[in-house]
Design an enzyme around this catalytic site. Structure first.
Site, PDB file in Angstrom:
ATOM      1  N   TRP A 322      -6.094   0.093  -5.781  1.00 20.09           N
ATOM      2  CA  TRP A 322      -5.470   1.333  -6.281  1.00 20.09           C
ATOM      3  C   TRP A 322      -6.094   2.546  -5.596  1.00 20.09           C
ATOM      4  O   TRP A 322      -5.427   3.521  -5.301  1.00 20.09           O
ATOM      5  CB  TRP A 322      -5.662   1.425  -7.805  1.00 20.09           C
ATOM      6  CG  TRP A 322      -5.088   2.649  -8.424  1.00 20.09           C
ATOM      7  CD1 TRP A 322      -3.818   2.805  -8.906  1.00 20.09           C
ATOM      8  CD2 TRP A 322      -5.761   3.894  -8.660  1.00 20.09           C
ATOM      9  NE1 TRP A 322      -3.653   4.064  -9.412  1.00 20.09           N
ATOM     10  CE2 TRP A 322      -4.825   4.764  -9.275  1.00 20.09           C
ATOM     11  CE3 TRP A 322      -7.040   4.379  -8.414  1.00 20.09           C
ATOM     12  CZ2 TRP A 322      -5.142   6.067  -9.647  1.00 20.09           C
ATOM     13  CZ3 TRP A 322      -7.359   5.678  -8.777  1.00 20.09           C
ATOM     14  CH2 TRP A 322      -6.410   6.501  -9.388  1.00 20.09           C
ATOM     15  N   HIS A 323      -7.397   2.447  -5.338  1.00 17.45           N
ATOM     16  CA  HIS A 323      -8.082   3.603  -4.751  1.00 17.45           C
ATOM     17  C   HIS A 323      -7.701   3.829  -3.308  1.00 17.45           C
ATOM     18  O   HIS A 323      -7.842   4.945  -2.797  1.00 17.45           O
ATOM     19  CB  HIS A 323      -9.602   3.438  -4.872  1.00 17.45           C
ATOM     20  CG  HIS A 323     -10.107   3.778  -6.231  1.00 17.45           C
ATOM     21  ND1 HIS A 323     -10.127   2.876  -7.256  1.00 17.45           N
ATOM     22  CD2 HIS A 323     -10.574   4.936  -6.750  1.00 17.45           C
ATOM     23  CE1 HIS A 323     -10.595   3.453  -8.347  1.00 17.45           C
ATOM     24  NE2 HIS A 323     -10.868   4.714  -8.072  1.00 17.45           N
ATOM     25  N   GLY A 324      -7.253   2.807  -2.627  1.00 20.48           N
ATOM     26  CA  GLY A 324      -6.857   3.035  -1.244  1.00 20.48           C
ATOM     27  C   GLY A 324      -6.460   1.752  -0.570  1.00 20.48           C
ATOM     28  O   GLY A 324      -6.914   0.669  -0.953  1.00 20.48           O
TER      29      GLY A 324
END
Lengths: 473, 322
Positions: A322-324
């Site tokens: 989700w963060h990247g």
């Protein structure tokens, strides 16, 4: 339009003036228009995407609510998730999966020609997509009735203080506040004002200044000595915390000034005493989202230890992703999962659990626990998170063992200069178990604190507004 | 009316935030009296402070860029009574030069002549990376802020100037940081990122709204053109003759440019303006000197400054003959 820009300050002054002058329904319409202007100021081309995502989930929720057949309801909620994840997947993960596919093919000797697109990541897409998804799931679970007002629901998705970097608000909290009349009170202004001031301090004084140190350590091609890697890791940990918590505090403060209450997103995570404690304090709107909509439906800790660990790793894998769209984020998520799993395993043994309870019950040992978690357990996290690739993370870690290097006392001194006020404030809040404790101080002490915060921002702020790290997620 | 109930209950009068705002205003008022005389970041700060605190009675006033500064300082050393050197930096663009002249005329008698060391008086829209440091932070009289708000048409540009005006601690923050040794700020003349070893801010892009504003306010011309026309009108009104001198260039630059590339268009526009403002006089071409006389391709090496200044003094005396 960054919170820490003159553009935003002017924007909010106008919005707040109008907000005070308008009745409830008109306030909501005005906030919706303002939110779309706020988002459009970044890139107007993605307003359509935001609107499409909003309309889709608005319709899905109503259809789900109107249906009585469970199978059909399930199909519709799956369709809604698919629409959201297709939007998110295309803009955020298309190139990542294509590149990864090509890499895997490369291991087997194939070199396929794969198309990559120049895709601009719409700012805040992960935040508003998750917020919108939680609404549909809550309607499906019958925890919430579907909104019958498209403008209200659109405002829930796009409300500008939390649109691009959260908190990821639940409809049960925010939508209800949108629908009912709010009150601008001196309480809200005082608490909101403090949150805004503290948020700006965290962002401008702490995060932006630490960014100068971390940028040097993590620059591509840089070969910093061991002590600078250590400093860079701790500096980045604090930087990303202040960057994100600062944004959340400003968002909560702005909302509070207008009579909205957002959920607490960071509960002094730097002072967490264990990995579990840390995740109970860090990015709460996201970690509770993962718990409620992913970890618990997977079975949580209910189906035996083996499945519990599987669920934990799946959740943390997706948390990293989700963060990247990069493997170092996945590695970061897996490392976080590993620390949680180890902590949970130790807790399962009664002597360790007893020892843990004893350690956190005394001030001295509690401080040692906090330091151990921060300095040792979480040392790897910022390196995995901030590195531009797994390769760079590996190089930085190996440089720790290749030579400590000469200490640059100027840089270390600067580091302590910027983090000292942060820790002082957080320790005060932690001891009182109250983030608003300073509002209970005598007037003179409060004024002194506000002046210190203000001059920290005015004098030690960077020349130009720096973007928020979490915008890219 | 429920929304505004907080206004009428007067609890906000005891608010720490409100008292802090009042305290900030008092502190900043005091800082506004002391800091401008304490910190001088660059030559424009020096110049503005001198203009506010000293009186002049120059027959010839010299304004312009940094090469002009070398030359007018040289002329001043050779012949102290000839001109009043006030050339500073090209980052001021014509807008800054116009404001300097206004400030000079506000406190001093009008000179007979004004020398402008400027390559292209039509170039510049206050979007350079230096604008913040040389314009927004320096020209903070309300009239200047108001005029730039209109010319530039950017609320954030204006808000930044107003905050510099109202908050001297913010205006001098890099200078204050320099006084704290632990922060390692060595160079205050740059944006702080550069001072700390980072990258400078890139030049500001112009969006569609800004382009529309520029067409509407400036008729599609640059902000510098508007400022230059204002400066000419002011000089016309006060009877000040203007001598526009392009900066000398190295033979290498001359070769790169070709036969005075772009100069023809500038000269054409200057000729047009000369018809309207007969106080305007200008040199059509830059003088060319050997490469070894330039330290960085633009500025003269110290050793030749006086010789070149003498040449330009002679040129100016020649041009100023009635």
């Amino acid at each position: 339009m960054l919170f820490n820009s003159f553009q935003f300050i002017l924007f909010f002054a106008i919005v707040f003036g109008l907000y005070l002058a308008l009745p409830h329904r008109a306030q909501n319409r005005m906030l919706l228009i303002a939110s779309y202007i706020f988002y459009g100021a970044w890139d107007w081309r993605f307003l359509g995407l935001l609107a499409a995502s909003t309309v889709a989930d608005y319709c899905f929720a109503q259809w789900i609510e109107d249906l009585r057949v469970d199978r059909r309801r399930k199909q519709l909620v799956a369709a809604s998730m698919a629409v959201n994840l297709v939007f998110l997947g295309f803009f955020k993960y298309f190139n990542f999966f294509i590149d990864s596919f090509a890499d895997v093919c490369g291991w087997f000797g194939f070199s396929p020609h794969v198309p990559t697109l120049k895709i601009i990541l719409p700012v805040g897409i992960s935040f508003y997509t998750f917020q919108s998804m939680s609404y549909v799931i809550d309607v499906y679970r019958r925890r919430l009735t579907a909104s019958r007002s498209l403008p209200d629901f659109a405002l829930y998705v796009a409300f500008f203080p939390q649109l691009v970097a959260g908190p990821i608000e639940r409809a049960t909290n925010l939508l209800a506040q949108i629908a009912s009349e709010r009150r601008v009170s001196s309480f809200g202004l005082a608490h909101g004002g403090f949150l805004i001031l503290w948020g700006y301090f965290q962002k401008i004084y702490v995060a932006d200044n630490l960014a100068i140190i971390t940028d040097q350590v993590f620059a591509a091609g840089a070969h910093p000595p061991g002590n600078m890697v250590l400093l860079g890791a701790y500096a980045f940990f604090i930087q990303i915390y202040c960057d994100f918590a600062g944004y959340s505090n400003i968002a909560r403060g702005l909302a509070l000034c207008m009579g909205f209450r957002f959920m607490l997103n960071f509960n002094l995570p730097l002072l967490a005493s264990s990995p579990s404690d840390f995740w109970g304090r860090w990015h709460l709107s996201f970690s509770t989202w993962l718990r409620d909509y992913l970890f618990t439906p997977l079975g949580g800790f209910r189906k035996g230890p083996l499945l519990a660990y599987r669920n934990l790793f799946i959740t943390m894998f997706l948390c990293g992703l989700w963060h990247g769209a990069a493997w170092h984020f996945v590695a970061w998520g897996m490392y976080a999962g590993l620390t949680l799993a180890v902590h949970r395993t130790l807790q399962a043994f009664r002597p360790f659990a007893k020892l843990g309870e004893w350690l956190v019950s005394r001030s001295v040992t509690l401080v040692l626990c906090i330091l151990f978690r921060f300095l040792v357990i979480d040392f790897l996290s910022p390196i995995l998170f901030r590195a531009q690739s797994l390769n760079q993370a590996g190089q930085l870690l190996s440089s720790l063992f290749q030579g400590w290097g000469a200490m640059d006392f100027d840089v270390w001194g600067r580091f302590f200069f910027y983090i000292a006020p942060l820790f002082a404030m957080e320790i005060i809040q932690y001891r009182a178990n109250d983030q608003y404790i300073v509002l209970k101080w005598p007037l003179l002490a409060r004024v002194t604190l506000y002046l210190a915060l203000f001059y920290g921002i005015a004098i030690f702020g960077m020349q130009n507004a720096q973007s928020f790290i979490y915008f890219q997620f | 009316m429920r929304n505004r109930s907080f206004i009428s209950n007067f609890r906000w009068l005891r608010s720490g935030l409100l008292l802090s705002v009042l305290a900030v205003l008092a502190i900043e008022w005091q800082l506004g009296r002391t800091l401008p005389g304490h910190y001088f970041r660059h030559e424009v700060d020096d110049l503005l402070y001198s203009l506010d605190h000293r009186s002049y009675d120059a027959r010839v006033l010299s304004l312009g860029n940094s090469v002009g500064r070398q030359l007018d300082q040289g002329i001043h050393r050779l012949d102290r009574g000839f001109l009043r050197p006030m050339s500073s930096n090209a980052a001021l663009e014509m807008t800054g030069q116009y404001f300097l002249l206004c400030r000079y005329l506000a406190r001093n008698p009008a000179p007979e002549s004004l020398i402008l060391w400027v390559d292209n008086p039509f170039y510049g829209d206050l979007r350079s990376v230096y604008t913040e440091n040389y314009i927004q932070r320096c020209f903070l009289r309300w009239r200047e802020i108001g005029l730039l708000a209109w010319w530039r048409g950017s609320p954030t540009f204006t808000a930044s100037m107003i905050s510099y005006r109202l908050l001297p601690s913010f205006r001098y923050r890099v200078d204050i940081q320099k006084d704290i040794p632990i922060l390692g700020v060595r160079e205050v003349n740059l944006a702080p990122q550069v001072a700390f070893g980072g990258r400078p801010q890139s030049a500001r892009k112009q969006n569609a709204l800004a382009r529309w504003w520029q067409r509407w306010v400036h008729g599609g011309q640059s902000i510098s053109t508007t400022a230059f026309e204002r400066l000419l009108a002011l000089c016309e009104e006060r009877g000040i003759r203007i001598y526009l001198i392009p900066a000398p260039i190295s033979s290498r630059v001359a070769l790169d440019r070709g036969p005075q590339q772009g100069r023809a268009e500038i000269n054409e526009r200057l000729a047009e303006l000369q018809k309207k403002f007969d106080v305007l006089h200008y040199e059509t071409e830059s003088r060319v000197y050997p490469d070894n006389e330039f330290v960085d391709g633009t500025h003269f090496v110290e050793g030749v400054v006086l010789a070149r200044a003498a040449e330009y003094r002679d040129l100016l005396q020649e041009r100023m003959k009635p």
